[in-house]
Scaffold this active site. Structure first.
Site, short mmCIF file in Angstrom:
data_model
loop_
_atom_site.label_atom_id
_atom_site.label_comp_id
_atom_site.label_asym_id
_atom_site.label_seq_id
_atom_site.Cartn_x
_atom_site.Cartn_y
_atom_site.Cartn_z
CE LYS A 1 -8.66 1.41 2.42
NZ LYS A 1 -7.31 0.92 2.26
CE1 TYR B 1 -3.77 2.31 0.66
CE2 TYR B 1 -2.48 3.14 2.49
CZ TYR B 1 -3.55 3.26 1.64
OH TYR B 1 -4.40 4.32 1.76
CG ASP C 1 -2.10 -4.68 5.06
OD1 ASP C 1 -3.29 -5.06 5.04
OD2 ASP C 1 -1.76 -3.49 4.90
C1 LIG Z 1 -6.11 1.27 2.86
C2 LIG Z 1 -5.02 0.37 3.22
C3 LIG Z 1 -4.18 0.63 4.31
C4 LIG Z 1 -4.31 1.88 5.14
O1 LIG Z 1 -5.54 1.92 5.81
P1 LIG Z 1 -6.26 3.31 6.21
O2 LIG Z 1 -7.41 2.83 7.02
O3 LIG Z 1 -6.62 4.01 4.96
O4 LIG Z 1 -5.25 4.08 7.01
C5 LIG Z 1 -3.18 -0.28 4.60
N1 LIG Z 1 -3.01 -1.40 3.86
C6 LIG Z 1 -3.80 -1.68 2.80
C7 LIG Z 1 -3.56 -2.93 2.04
C8 LIG Z 1 -4.83 -0.81 2.45
O5 LIG Z 1 -5.61 -1.10 1.39
#
Ligand SMILES: *Cc1c(COP(=O)(O)O)cnc(C)c1O
Length: 396
Positions: A206, A109, A181
């Site tokens: 998300k 990301y 992640d």
């Molecule tokens: C969006 C996202 C993040 C960061 O999350 P936020 O809630 O926007 O701070 C981290 N890793 C991945 C894979 C993401 O899609």
């Protein structure tokens, strides 16, 4: 016992008695929690009884969300943070020391990449990026001072897969922490602890919360001592989430499984549909037979895909503009996991800082779109794409 039951002073007014209870988790916006006596507070701080003190330190709404995601991940003691990036920050900055080295996937990301490239080196933590689908490339990046490998299971936006089991074996061999992640894949598709990961991170923002109305993150370690360090770091640095955000996220979590299954099924159907359209040059979806990491995808996701589809239009920026304009009812917006389908155009957003040569090396052209599939009727959604792609590739 409440000392001011009649409410003649300003606080506290007790809630009316009820022999029944609400089915919805109450929202607890209270910043502070009152105790009966100093002895009672002692008992709480010493852990003899459980209680809250000050909401940066913890509150019921965050705990309820943590318990639910813990259960989904097969984990215990997870920490909810104010954003996904707060969770990434807690893991990297809360657990690493100056002089340590960390290896990241080369398609992380965007903000995680920036943290690795700019902020960690400023604090004397060195970083290397390598292809997480290639265990030998990762192995070649390991140094004596390496402590951690951070990867995402499915990369953005080219949907390449990380070799989680291979990386877990490498981490065991070298004594490194494997951090996964799991935002794109979610525990519905893969539970990284079962494959040997040590720490799992989510952007709850998300798919888990799923309605684009709340920003939150989550991190959990398999080792309870690391969980304590993550918790203390996030409390000290103020990465704590707001009760209302947690309350909204819990509401989203209740329908997560259904939303994920529906979005994924639609995404798989949409991918096959897009591949048949003359205006489409290429489609990327983890379960398609032309996916470059098909074997890994089948091993890891067990025949499932995800709610993301990427594709390349036959055309340049003009075609991309025409498509975004013609894709009526879809939001052209840089997020994912919403109940509504969203489109992103990496060349003008997430990957705009790269040179066009570097984008080309990743396969990201001006015609490249990433689709986060939502909960629309699948046939209606296909129709919108068919029409918009025909229009964009004729007019360009
Ligand atoms: C969006 C996202 C993040 C960061 O999350 P936020 O809630 O926007 O701070 C981290 N890793 C991945 C894979 C993401 O899609």
């Amino acid at each position: 016992m409440n000392k001011n039951a009649r409410g003649s002073l300003i606080r506290p007014v007790p809630l009316p008695d009820s022999a029944s209870w609400p089915v919805v988790t109450p929202l607890s916006p209270s910043v502070v929690y009152a105790s009966e006596t100093p002895d009672a507070l002692d008992a709480q701080y010493e852990g003899a009884v459980h209680g809250y003190t000050y909401s940066r330190e913890g509150h019921p709404n965050a705990d309820v969300v943590a318990i639910r995601i813990d259960a989904m991940e097969g984990a215990e003691g997870g920490v909810v943070t104010s954003s996904g990036m707060a969770a990434v920050t807690a893991v990297l900055m809360g657990l690493l020391e100056t002089g340590d080295h960390v290896i990241g996937g080369n398609q992380l990301y965007g903000r995680s990449l920036r943290l690795m490239a700019e902020d960690l080196p400023r604090l004397g933590i060195n970083t290397t990026l390598a292809d997480p689908g290639d265990v030998e490339a990762m192995r070649a990046a390991v140094r004596p001072e390496t402590r951690m490998i951070l990867v995402e299971v499915v990369s953005n936006p080219t949907l390449r897969l990380a070799d989680i089991e291979g990386l877990a074996a490498l981490c065991r061999e070298k004594g490194l922490l494997l951090v996964v992640d799991n935002t794109f894949t979610t525990p519905r598709a893969i539970r990284p602890f079962e494959l040997g990961a040590d720490i799992v991170i989510h952007s709850i923002t998300k798919l888990l919360a799923g309605h684009s109305d709340v920003m939150l993150g989550y991190a959990v370690a398999r080792d309870p001592e690391l969980n304590d360090r993550l918790r203390v770091f996030s409390v000290t640095t103020g990465l704590t989430p707001s009760p209302f955000d947690c309350w909204l996220a819990e509401r989203g979590l209740l329908s997560f499984d259904l939303r994920y299954d529906r979005a994924q099924a639609t995404a798989a159907a949409l991918a096959d549909h897009l591949a048949k359209l003359p205006g489409v040059k290429r489609v990327i979806y983890p379960t398609r037979s032309d996916h470059p990491d098909l074997a890994l995808s089948q091993a890891l996701l067990k025949g499932q895909g995800c709610n993301m589809v990427s594709f390349e239009l036959n055309g340049d920026r003009a075609a991309a503009n025409a498509f975004a304009r013609a894709a009526d009812g879809l939001s052209f917006a840089p997020t994912l996991g919403d109940v509504g389908t969203t489109l992103s155009h990496p060349a003008s957003s997430s990957h705009r800082a790269l040179t066009s040569e570097n984008r080309a090396a990743l396969g990201i052209s001006e015609g490249f779109f990433r689709v986060s599939v939502g909960l629309e009727d699948p046939e209606a959604l296909k129709q919108v794409f068919t029409t918009a792609i025909a229009e964009a590739t004729v007019t360009s």
